[in-house]
Design a protein around this motif. Structure first.
Motif, mmCIF file in Angstrom:
data_model
loop_
_atom_site.group_PDB
_atom_site.id
_atom_site.type_symbol
_atom_site.label_atom_id
_atom_site.label_comp_id
_atom_site.label_asym_id
_atom_site.label_seq_id
_atom_site.Cartn_x
_atom_site.Cartn_y
_atom_site.Cartn_z
ATOM 1 N N LEU A 1 0.842 -1.179 0.000
ATOM 2 C CA LEU A 1 0.000 0.000 0.000
ATOM 3 C C LEU A 1 0.884 1.237 0.000
ATOM 4 O O LEU A 1 1.748 1.396 0.867
ATOM 5 C CB LEU A 1 -0.907 -0.001 1.227
ATOM 6 N N ALA A 2 0.699 2.084 -1.007
ATOM 7 C CA ALA A 2 1.494 3.310 -1.125
ATOM 8 C C ALA A 2 0.578 4.463 -1.494
ATOM 9 O O ALA A 2 -0.438 4.275 -2.164
ATOM 10 C CB ALA A 2 2.581 3.141 -2.184
ATOM 11 N N PHE A 3 0.946 5.646 -1.052
ATOM 12 C CA PHE A 3 0.209 6.863 -1.354
ATOM 13 C C PHE A 3 1.158 7.878 -1.965
ATOM 14 O O PHE A 3 2.334 7.938 -1.602
ATOM 15 C CB PHE A 3 -0.401 7.460 -0.080
ATOM 16 N N GLU A 4 0.635 8.687 -2.861
ATOM 17 C CA GLU A 4 1.382 9.806 -3.416
ATOM 18 C C GLU A 4 0.868 11.070 -2.749
ATOM 19 O O GLU A 4 -0.336 11.269 -2.620
ATOM 20 C CB GLU A 4 1.165 9.892 -4.928
ATOM 21 N N THR A 5 1.794 11.928 -2.312
ATOM 22 C CA THR A 5 1.390 13.155 -1.643
ATOM 23 C C THR A 5 2.008 14.369 -2.323
ATOM 24 O O THR A 5 3.098 14.286 -2.885
ATOM 25 C CB THR A 5 1.782 13.136 -0.154
#
Length: 115
Positions: free
Chosen positions: A60-64
């Motif tokens: 699980l990865a998020f871009e910010t």
């Protein structure tokens, strides 16, 4: 069509709090509390080549758009301990264990580096 990763946990309330600290907001919730939706502004599916133990693994990865230092400070203030900000081939990233101890990656992209 939207990508919706499903993260299973023994403590949905703790996971909900963790992802709220990351910046997601609670959407629909099942009456018994076993299902919570946390809509995001946008999402994507990233495919990476892997072999051996990596085949079939999901991360699980998020871009910010926020500075990672600001994300890390918010996490620390809420009682979570993120790892260091790391320079990557795509920009910078940090990892933080969620309440189940599973690493979640937060990415700050510099599209000039890899596109």
């Amino acid at each position: 069509m939207r990508v919706m990763p499903i993260r299973y946990s023994t403590d949905v309330a703790a996971m909900t709090r963790f992802y709220e600290v990351l910046g997601l907001r609670v959407g629909s919730v099942s009456r018994p509390g076993g299902w919570v939706e946390l809509p995001a502004e946008a999402g994507m599916l990233a495919l990476h080549r892997g072999d051996g133990v990596d085949v079939g693994r999901c991360e699980l990865a998020f871009e910010t758009d926020e500075r990672l230092e600001d994300v890390a400070e918010r996490l620390r203030a809420a009682g979570y301990e993120p790892g260091p900000v790391v320079d990557e081939g795509f920009g910078r990233s940090l990892r933080v264990p969620d309440p189940d101890g599973v690493a979640v990656q937060i990415n700050e992209y510099d599209r000039e580096l890899y596109t």
